[in-house]
Design an enzyme around this catalytic site. Structure first.
Site, PDB file in Angstrom:
ATOM      1  N   GLU A 152       0.835  -1.199   0.000  1.00 22.43           N
ATOM      2  CA  GLU A 152       0.000   0.000   0.000  1.00 22.43           C
ATOM      3  C   GLU A 152       0.870   1.249   0.000  1.00 22.43           C
ATOM      4  O   GLU A 152       1.978   1.245   0.516  1.00 22.43           O
ATOM      5  CB  GLU A 152      -0.911   0.015   1.237  1.00 22.43           C
ATOM      6  CG  GLU A 152      -1.941  -1.093   1.191  1.00 22.43           C
ATOM      7  CD  GLU A 152      -2.852  -1.133   2.407  1.00 22.43           C
ATOM      8  OE1 GLU A 152      -4.033  -1.433   2.231  1.00 22.43           O
ATOM      9  OE2 GLU A 152      -2.372  -0.874   3.529  1.00 22.43           O
ATOM     10  N   CYS A 205       3.561   8.364   1.253  1.00 28.11           N
ATOM     11  CA  CYS A 205       4.118   7.386   2.176  1.00 28.11           C
ATOM     12  C   CYS A 205       4.200   6.068   1.406  1.00 28.11           C
ATOM     13  O   CYS A 205       3.179   5.554   0.947  1.00 28.11           O
ATOM     14  CB  CYS A 205       3.181   7.286   3.376  1.00 28.11           C
ATOM     15  SG  CYS A 205       3.632   6.013   4.566  1.00 28.11           S
ATOM     16  N   CYS A 244       6.601  -7.142   6.687  1.00 24.32           N
ATOM     17  CA  CYS A 244       7.755  -6.636   7.440  1.00 24.32           C
ATOM     18  C   CYS A 244       8.202  -7.722   8.399  1.00 24.32           C
ATOM     19  O   CYS A 244       7.377  -8.441   8.955  1.00 24.32           O
ATOM     20  CB  CYS A 244       7.365  -5.377   8.221  1.00 24.32           C
ATOM     21  SG  CYS A 244       8.760  -4.597   9.085  1.00 24.32           S
ATOM     22  N   CYS A 298       7.175  -5.609  15.321  1.00 20.24           N
ATOM     23  CA  CYS A 298       6.769  -4.696  16.397  1.00 20.24           C
ATOM     24  C   CYS A 298       5.314  -5.026  16.748  1.00 20.24           C
ATOM     25  O   CYS A 298       4.452  -5.044  15.871  1.00 20.24           O
ATOM     26  CB  CYS A 298       6.912  -3.245  15.957  1.00 20.24           C
ATOM     27  SG  CYS A 298       8.604  -2.825  15.466  1.00 20.24           S
ATOM     28  N   CYS A 310       2.166  -2.864  15.558  1.00 21.15           N
ATOM     29  CA  CYS A 310       2.077  -2.458  14.147  1.00 21.15           C
ATOM     30  C   CYS A 310       1.382  -3.550  13.337  1.00 21.15           C
ATOM     31  O   CYS A 310       1.754  -4.723  13.422  1.00 21.15           O
ATOM     32  CB  CYS A 310       3.481  -2.214  13.599  1.00 21.15           C
ATOM     33  SG  CYS A 310       3.526  -1.919  11.829  1.00 21.15           S
ATOM     34  N   GLY A 318       6.983  -2.262   5.703  1.00 16.61           N
ATOM     35  CA  GLY A 318       8.365  -2.702   5.561  1.00 16.61           C
ATOM     36  C   GLY A 318       9.378  -1.887   6.338  1.00 16.61           C
ATOM     37  O   GLY A 318       9.102  -0.772   6.796  1.00 16.61           O
ATOM     38  N   GLU A 319      10.544  -2.474   6.478  1.00 19.43           N
ATOM     39  CA  GLU A 319      11.680  -1.809   7.122  1.00 19.43           C
ATOM     40  C   GLU A 319      12.666  -1.446   6.003  1.00 19.43           C
ATOM     41  O   GLU A 319      13.359  -2.330   5.471  1.00 19.43           O
ATOM     42  CB  GLU A 319      12.320  -2.761   8.143  1.00 19.43           C
ATOM     43  CG  GLU A 319      13.690  -2.350   8.648  1.00 19.43           C
ATOM     44  CD  GLU A 319      13.780  -0.910   9.164  1.00 19.43           C
ATOM     45  OE1 GLU A 319      12.888  -0.459   9.886  1.00 19.43           O
ATOM     46  OE2 GLU A 319      14.773  -0.235   8.826  1.00 19.43           O
ATOM     47  N   SER A 333      12.584   5.956   7.426  1.00 23.98           N
ATOM     48  CA  SER A 333      12.224   5.644   8.812  1.00 23.98           C
ATOM     49  C   SER A 333      12.679   4.227   9.147  1.00 23.98           C
ATOM     50  O   SER A 333      12.452   3.297   8.385  1.00 23.98           O
ATOM     51  CB  SER A 333      10.700   5.755   8.958  1.00 23.98           C
ATOM     52  OG  SER A 333      10.310   5.512  10.285  1.00 23.98           O
ATOM     53  N   SER A 341      12.335   5.082  14.846  1.00 23.67           N
ATOM     54  CA  SER A 341      11.135   4.686  15.585  1.00 23.67           C
ATOM     55  C   SER A 341      11.575   4.259  16.973  1.00 23.67           C
ATOM     56  O   SER A 341      11.919   3.110  17.199  1.00 23.67           O
ATOM     57  CB  SER A 341      10.441   3.536  14.844  1.00 23.67           C
ATOM     58  OG  SER A 341      10.013   4.020  13.588  1.00 23.67           O
ATOM     59  N   LEU A 342      11.586   5.206  17.892  1.00 22.40           N
ATOM     60  CA  LEU A 342      12.145   4.933  19.221  1.00 22.40           C
ATOM     61  C   LEU A 342      11.097   4.298  20.140  1.00 22.40           C
ATOM     62  O   LEU A 342      11.296   3.214  20.651  1.00 22.40           O
ATOM     63  CB  LEU A 342      12.712   6.225  19.822  1.00 22.40           C
ATOM     64  CG  LEU A 342      13.667   6.011  20.988  1.00 22.40           C
ATOM     65  CD1 LEU A 342      14.948   5.313  20.552  1.00 22.40           C
ATOM     66  CD2 LEU A 342      14.008   7.327  21.673  1.00 22.40           C
ATOM     67  N   HIS A 343      10.013   5.006  20.368  1.00 25.08           N
ATOM     68  CA  HIS A 343       8.843   4.508  21.116  1.00 25.08           C
ATOM     69  C   HIS A 343       9.074   4.250  22.602  1.00 25.08           C
ATOM     70  O   HIS A 343       8.112   4.049  23.342  1.00 25.08           O
ATOM     71  CB  HIS A 343       8.240   3.249  20.465  1.00 25.08           C
ATOM     72  CG  HIS A 343       7.878   3.426  19.025  1.00 25.08           C
ATOM     73  ND1 HIS A 343       7.188   4.526  18.560  1.00 25.08           N
ATOM     74  CD2 HIS A 343       8.104   2.651  17.933  1.00 25.08           C
ATOM     75  CE1 HIS A 343       7.012   4.411  17.246  1.00 25.08           C
ATOM     76  NE2 HIS A 343       7.570   3.298  16.838  1.00 25.08           N
ATOM     77  N   ASN A 347      -2.412   4.125  16.625  1.00 24.60           N
ATOM     78  CA  ASN A 347      -3.575   3.658  15.876  1.00 24.60           C
ATOM     79  C   ASN A 347      -3.783   2.214  16.279  1.00 24.60           C
ATOM     80  O   ASN A 347      -3.014   1.350  15.875  1.00 24.60           O
ATOM     81  CB  ASN A 347      -3.303   3.748  14.372  1.00 24.60           C
ATOM     82  CG  ASN A 347      -3.256   5.182  13.913  1.00 24.60           C
ATOM     83  OD1 ASN A 347      -4.215   5.922  14.107  1.00 24.60           O
ATOM     84  ND2 ASN A 347      -2.141   5.593  13.343  1.00 24.60           N
ATOM     85  N   CYS A 351      -0.445   5.643  10.202  1.00 26.92           N
ATOM     86  CA  CYS A 351       0.777   4.942  10.603  1.00 26.92           C
ATOM     87  C   CYS A 351       0.488   3.603  11.249  1.00 26.92           C
ATOM     88  O   CYS A 351      -0.291   3.524  12.189  1.00 26.92           O
ATOM     89  CB  CYS A 351       1.547   5.774  11.608  1.00 26.92           C
ATOM     90  SG  CYS A 351       2.387   7.118  10.836  1.00 26.92           S
TER      91      CYS A 351
HETATM   92  N1  SAH Z   1       9.855   0.017   9.591  1.00 23.65           N
HETATM   93  C1  SAH Z   1       9.971   1.439   9.630  1.00 23.65           C
HETATM   94  C2  SAH Z   1       8.928   2.195   8.832  1.00 23.65           C
HETATM   95  C3  SAH Z   1       7.490   1.771   8.944  1.00 23.65           C
HETATM   96  S1  SAH Z   1       6.323   2.406  10.026  1.00 23.65           S
HETATM   97  C4  SAH Z   1       9.963   1.938  11.050  1.00 23.65           C
HETATM   98  O1  SAH Z   1       9.615   1.170  11.929  1.00 23.65           O
HETATM   99  O2  SAH Z   1      10.332   3.068  11.281  1.00 23.65           O
HETATM  100  C5  SAH Z   1       6.334   4.108  10.226  1.00 23.65           C
HETATM  101  C6  SAH Z   1       6.077   4.510  11.674  1.00 23.65           C
HETATM  102  O3  SAH Z   1       4.763   4.121  12.139  1.00 23.65           O
HETATM  103  C7  SAH Z   1       7.057   3.871  12.635  1.00 23.65           C
HETATM  104  O4  SAH Z   1       7.509   4.839  13.541  1.00 23.65           O
HETATM  105  C8  SAH Z   1       6.191   2.850  13.330  1.00 23.65           C
HETATM  106  O5  SAH Z   1       6.716   2.455  14.568  1.00 23.65           O
HETATM  107  C9  SAH Z   1       4.883   3.582  13.443  1.00 23.65           C
HETATM  108  N2  SAH Z   1       3.750   2.723  13.768  1.00 23.65           N
HETATM  109  C10 SAH Z   1       3.625   1.412  13.512  1.00 23.65           C
HETATM  110  N3  SAH Z   1       2.446   0.952  13.966  1.00 23.65           N
HETATM  111  C11 SAH Z   1       1.815   2.000  14.520  1.00 23.65           C
HETATM  112  C12 SAH Z   1       0.551   2.161  15.141  1.00 23.65           C
HETATM  113  N4  SAH Z   1      -0.274   1.134  15.267  1.00 23.65           N
HETATM  114  N5  SAH Z   1       0.219   3.380  15.591  1.00 23.65           N
HETATM  115  C13 SAH Z   1       1.067   4.420  15.453  1.00 23.65           C
HETATM  116  N6  SAH Z   1       2.266   4.337  14.852  1.00 23.65           N
HETATM  117  C14 SAH Z   1       2.641   3.140  14.402  1.00 23.65           C
END
Ligand code: SAH
Length: 376
Positions: free
Chosen positions: A99, A112, A119, A123, A126, A174-175, A208, A231-233, A307, A350
Site C-alpha cells: 500500500e 508514504c 515486514c 513490532c 504495528c 516494511g523496514e 524511517s 522509531s524509538l517509542h 492507531n 501509521c
Molecule cells: N519500519 C519502519 C517504517 C514503517 S512504520 C519503522 O519502523 O520506522 C512508520 C512509523 O509508524 C514507525 O515509527 C512505526 O513504529 C509507526 N507505527 C507502527 N504501527 C503503529 C501504530 N499502530 N500506531 C502508530 N504508529 C505506528
C-alpha cells in the site's frame, strides 16, 4: 507464500542512466532511446507507448514493454479527508500486496511508500509487523508508487487541483533499511534531477527505521542528505525490547549514537518517532527520560497517537496524557509535534497498513485514479 523467491521484472527505474542506455542498445535500439524512455517515465510520468511519438513506431512497443513493464496494478483506491488523503492497494506481479498513501497539505504533498511486502521486524503494535515479511520490493516497485501518485496529481485527479509530490516518507509497509540495496537505488531515482529521476529534493525524503545500526551508518556514508526517522517509542531498553524487538540486538544508546552521527554527516535534524500507547510508554518519567536522551541534539520528536490495530491489547494515550508528554518535552526545549491522524478512517494511518492480510476488506471504495496504462 507468494513471491518468496521470484524477482520482479527489470524496469528502467532499476537502472542508472548508463545501464539504461546499455539496455536500450541490447534491445536493438540506439543508446539514447534509454534517455528518451526515462524522459517519458520520470518527466512526463507516462509508460504508455502510444504517447511516445519520438520513438520509432517499429521499436516503441518492444522497448516500452522490456523497460517499462507494469509492476504494480491498483487493486483498490480509498479516499478520506475530503479527497486529500488517498490510499492505494497495489498488487505486484507475483500477487504480493503493498500500500501507499498520498497526503495533500496546504503547502506540500507527501507520499508514504512501502519498501517491503510485509515486514520482518515484528513490532507488536504495528499491523504490518503482525503478518511477517513476504519479500523485498525492487527499486522500481518503490519508485512506481511515487510515479503513480505524481501522475495522479499532475493530471488533476487528486482533490485540490494539479500538483506535484514534494515529500516522500518510507513509512509504509516494511523496514527500508532491511532492503538496503533496493532502497538506495530508489532514493537515487527519486532524487536524481529530471529527466533522469523524479527530481525530489533529498532533504524532502525521510527514511524511517526501527534502528538497524550498521545500515544507518552505511546510509550516512552514502552522501545523501535524506532525513532519518528513528522509531524509538521508548527511552529505556527494558520497554523498547518489547515494543521494537530489534532493540534486543541494538540498544537505545547505540541507535541514537548512529542517529546523531547521521545528523552530523548530513546536517539534517533526526526525527524521533514515538507512538503514544496508553499506560505503556506515556508516563511523565518516560517523557523526562526521553528529554534527557535528546537534550542538545539535532532532533525533533514526532508523537504519533497509537492507531490501535485489530486484536491489539493497546490503545492510544488520552488527550490529557498526550498534552502532559508534550509539555514535559517542551519544558526541556525539545522540539515536538503531535502527528495528525491522516488516513485513519481508511486504515491508512501509521502502522495500519496490512494489505496482504486483508486485501478485500474495507469500506468507502472510491475509484479515483485510472489504472496505470499498460506497457503493451
Ligand atoms: N519500519 C519502519 C517504517 C514503517 S512504520 C519503522 O519502523 O520506522 C512508520 C512509523 O509508524 C514507525 O515509527 C512505526 O513504529 C509507526 N507505527 C507502527 N504501527 C503503529 C501504530 N499502530 N500506531 C502508530 N504508529 C505506528
Amino acid at each position: 507464500m507468494p513471491g518468496t523467491r521470484s524477482r520482479p521484472p527489470r524496469h528502467l527505474a532499476d537502472l542508472d542512466p548508463a545501464a539504461r542506455r546499455a539496455a536500450a542498445a541490447e534491445l536493438g535500439g540506439e543508446p539514447f532511446r534509454g534517455d528518451q524512455l526515462a524522459r517519458h517515465y520520470f518527466a512526463r510520468l507516462t509508460d504508455d507507448p502510444g504517447e511516445m511519438t519520438d520513438l520509432p513506431a517499429a521499436t516503441r512497443a518492444g522497448l516500452a514493454s522490456a523497460l517499462l513493464p507494469r509492476l504494480l496494478t491498483a487493486e483498490r483506491e480509498q479516499s478520506c479527508d475530503q479527497g486529500m488523503t488517498h490510499k492505494t492497494l497495489w498488487r505486484a506481479f507475483d500477487g504480493a500486496y503493498v500500500e501507499s498513501v498520498l497526503m495533500r497539505y496546504p503547502a506540500r504533498v507527501t507520499i508514504c511508500v512501502s519498501s517491503q511486502a510485509g515486514c520482518g521486524m515484528a513490532c507488536p503494535f504495528c499491523a504490518t509487523g503482525q503478518a511477517g515479511l513476504t519479500r523485498n520490493l525492487s527499486a522500481a516497485e518503490i519508485v512506481a508508487q511515487v510515479v503513480a501518485g505524481a501522475r495522479a496529481l499532475a493530471r488533476g485527479e487528486v482533490a485540490g487541483g494539479p500538483g506535484r509530490v514534494s515529500n516522500v516518507v518510507f513509512m509504509g509497509m516494511g523496514e527500508p533499511l532491511a532492503n538496503y540495496a533496493q532502497v538506495m537505488i530508489a532514493l537515487r531515482r527519486l532524487t536524481d534531477p529530471v529527466p533522469s529521476g523524479l527530481g525530489i529534493s533529498q532533504r524532502s525524503v525521510t527514511v524511517s527505521t526501527v534502528g538497524l545500526v550498521p545500515a544507518i551508518r552505511r546510509l550516512s556514508a552514502e552522501g545523501l542528505s535524506v532525513t532519518l526517522a528513528v522509531s524509538l517509542h521508548a527511552p529505556d531498553d527494558e520497554l523498547r525490547d518489547e515494543l521494537v524487538p530489534v532493540n534486543k540486538r541494538w540498544k537505545v544508546a547505540e541507535v541514537l549514537g548512529a542517529a546523531w552521527d547521521h545528523a552530523g554527516a548530513t546536517g539534517r535534524r533526526v526525527s524521533i518517532e514515538y507512538a503514544l500507547i496508553r499506560d505503556v510508554n506515556d508516563q511523565r518519567w518516560r517523557a523526562g527520560a526521553l528529554a534527557g536522551l535528546l537534550s542538545g541534539k539535532l532532533a525533533h520528536v514526532n508523537l504519533i497517537p497509537l492507531n490501535p490495530t485489530p486484536g491489539s491489547r493497546w490503545t492510544a494515550s488520552t488527550p490529557g496524557a498526550t498534552r502532559e508528554f508534550v509539555a514535559a518535552l517542551e519544558a526541556r526545549q525539545i522540539p515536538v509535534t503531535v502527528r495528525d491522524t491522516r488516513g485513519r478512517q481508511i486504515d491508512g494511518a501509521c502502522g495500519q497498513l496490512a494489505a496482504s492480510a486483508r486485501p478485500s476488506e474495507g469500506p468507502r471504495v472510491l475509484p479515483l485514479m485510472p489504472p496505470v496504462p499498460s506497457a503493451e
